[in-house]
Design an enzyme around this catalytic site. Sequence first.
Site, short mmCIF file in Angstrom:
data_model
loop_
_atom_site.label_atom_id
_atom_site.label_comp_id
_atom_site.label_asym_id
_atom_site.label_seq_id
_atom_site.Cartn_x
_atom_site.Cartn_y
_atom_site.Cartn_z
CD GLU A 129 10.05 12.68 11.32
OE1 GLU A 129 8.97 12.42 11.56
OE2 GLU A 129 10.90 12.37 11.48
CB CYS A 179 12.61 9.25 9.40
SG CYS A 179 13.56 7.37 8.55
CD GLU A 198 12.96 0.76 10.29
OE1 GLU A 198 13.14 1.61 10.88
OE2 GLU A 198 12.49 -0.25 10.59
CE LYS A 213 -1.74 3.21 2.17
NZ LYS A 213 -1.79 4.15 1.48
P1 NAI Z 1 1.41 8.75 8.10
O1 NAI Z 1 1.86 7.97 8.73
O2 NAI Z 1 0.05 9.56 7.79
O3 NAI Z 1 1.39 7.98 6.02
C1 NAI Z 1 2.60 6.95 6.03
C2 NAI Z 1 1.53 5.99 5.14
O4 NAI Z 1 0.49 5.48 6.35
C3 NAI Z 1 0.59 6.57 4.24
O5 NAI Z 1 0.38 4.89 2.84
C4 NAI Z 1 -0.27 6.22 5.00
O6 NAI Z 1 -1.68 6.08 4.01
C5 NAI Z 1 -1.01 5.62 5.91
N1 NAI Z 1 -1.52 5.67 7.15
C6 NAI Z 1 -1.72 6.73 7.41
N2 NAI Z 1 -2.78 6.25 7.94
C7 NAI Z 1 -3.34 5.15 8.49
C8 NAI Z 1 -4.10 4.18 8.73
N3 NAI Z 1 -4.65 5.01 9.50
N4 NAI Z 1 -4.17 2.76 9.05
C9 NAI Z 1 -3.17 2.49 7.82
N5 NAI Z 1 -2.39 3.07 7.36
C10 NAI Z 1 -1.99 4.22 7.09
O7 NAI Z 1 2.43 10.13 7.57
P2 NAI Z 1 2.24 11.54 6.67
O8 NAI Z 1 0.82 12.49 6.99
O9 NAI Z 1 1.96 11.33 5.42
O10 NAI Z 1 3.52 12.42 7.48
C11 NAI Z 1 2.58 12.68 8.42
C12 NAI Z 1 4.32 12.81 9.60
O11 NAI Z 1 5.12 11.55 9.84
C13 NAI Z 1 5.61 13.81 8.59
O12 NAI Z 1 5.26 15.43 8.53
C14 NAI Z 1 6.68 13.39 9.36
O13 NAI Z 1 7.02 13.85 10.89
C15 NAI Z 1 6.53 11.92 9.12
N6 NAI Z 1 6.70 10.93 8.37
C16 NAI Z 1 7.48 10.15 8.86
C17 NAI Z 1 8.45 9.26 7.00
C18 NAI Z 1 9.34 8.16 8.17
O14 NAI Z 1 10.08 7.80 6.92
N7 NAI Z 1 9.44 7.55 9.07
C19 NAI Z 1 7.44 9.33 5.89
C20 NAI Z 1 6.11 10.36 6.32
C21 NAI Z 1 5.86 10.66 7.06
#
Ligand code: NAI
Length: 483
Positions: free
Chosen positions: A386, A285, A251, A176
């Site tokens: 972050e 990250c 992660e 996904k």
């Molecule tokens: P997010 O955690 O919402 O998105 C990451 C993935 O999780 C996407 O594929 C999204 O569709 C999925 N997702 C979201 N809600 C979900 C749920 N309830 N159940 C299952 N899957 C779900 O991150 P977002 O909103 O795009 O970014 C927010 C913050 O997260 C950023 O500002 C950053 O601080 C952090 N982040 C960290 C990352 C990393 O590499 N560790 C990558 C992306 C974001």
Amino acid sequence: MADQHQLLVDGAWVDPAAGEHFDTVDPATGEVLASVAAAGADDVDRAVTAARRAFDGGAWGLAVPERERAEKLFALATLLRRDVDELARLETLDCGKPLEDARWDVEEAAFMFEYYAGWATKITGDIPPVGPEALSLVVKEPVGVCGLIVPWNYPLLMACQKVAPALAAGCTVVLKPAEQTPLTALALGRLSIEAGLPPGVLNVVTGTGPAAGEPLVTHRGVDKISFTGSKAVGQHIMRLCADDLKRVTLELGGKSPNIVFADADLSEAVPGTALGIFGNQGEVCSAGSRIFVERSVYDDVLGGLVDEARAVTLGSGLDPDVTMGPLVSALQRERVEGYIGLGKQQGARLAYEGTRPDHPALAGGFFVPPTVFETDSLDLTIAREEIFGPVATVVPFDDVDQVTRMANDTEYGLAAAIWTRDIGKAFAAAKAVRAGVVWVNDSQPAPSEASWGGFKQSGIGRELGPYGLEAFLESKQIYVKLA
Ligand code: NAI
Ligand code: MG
């Protein structure tokens, strides 16, 4: 009209059950790139059922000779290398990063398949001594059907970081991708068919987190979830996985320290520090977002960092002169601008704030220029949370004890960079910092052969190298009574 994409389920491209689609945009312009299928619970169920059938029915997993698994993964790597230009362009268009960076991502993604293809034929177990009257074999088996949920900052790389070890281990998967950046995951799906992966082994469902991600997390046919993304969603996923004790690898975020000692080679430390916070638009990250500088070189390092920030060329990632692209979405720009506002409001000193590109074609893009703050206080929000954007927070320090205390004064523990010429100091600091990855005289390398993951609230489990493979394996002990 923009391209319209389908879902990859059981080796075939299918329309989403509810017939819904959403747009993915080019963050440099805000223009629509493609229309993408919005999967829901029914689509996820179809994908999981296909993955289950492929796993339980012998199309993949233990029933397939390891060599055959390896061959398919090598074939997929070859196709990724064949299409590197096209894939890099697609990645840049969908997520914004400079083309050269995207190209590196695709090449590393291909290497990841080569690396794990090699592992597929080398997964061995143990024969622990259990006395003369029995034989105990500890064998490794694939964990089963895996749901892989990935973010938008390294869309293809993060996908392959999970898909390659999962398939090498013999698992089947439902991938996904993030809703902001689905295009290279769909391309990976197309190449997987060309590489001859049997139907159901790799399924790709595009859609939002709540509509497509969550049904994958709660599906009883899924044995494991591997997730990269925000801490909040990671916590939510872990709670949901408790219901059926699904295995989970997380992660998550970071607020990683970058420590510059006075004896460092500043001609390396300054550009390295800048790369650590401005590379990939700061959407990393492991970004070195808390920059600690020993007081005697503080002015030099701060000045150097501001020069590096000033030298950044902001614009479309497709432009070869550009060194920093737009952030991935309007929402991400809003979040990062919110933090910049908070930094000013809470009294951080603004050492540098860049300007947005003024080219009219980029007026609709989600640009945030590099920004450098100075502060003595780790209590400020910008020093604790972050930001996930090109925003540096620089803090002076006086001695090793103080800086290790400050470095560890965070809920996170993903990475740390240490700049010094003194090997003893480097090792002492590397041991004292509670983080899953420590760089000495470098910042951000993440070789696929090594290990990646966080201490504390940066996650659970490890990816890359043999550790990433282990995450997709279960141990089984077979005990044979001999006498
Ligand atoms: P997010 O955690 O919402 O998105 C990451 C993935 O999780 C996407 O594929 C999204 O569709 C999925 N997702 C979201 N809600 C979900 C749920 N309830 N159940 C299952 N899957 C779900 O991150 P977002 O909103 O795009 O970014 C927010 C913050 O997260 C950023 O500002 C950053 O601080 C952090 N982040 C960290 C990352 C990393 O590499 N560790 C990558 C992306 C974001
Ligand atoms: Mg996009």
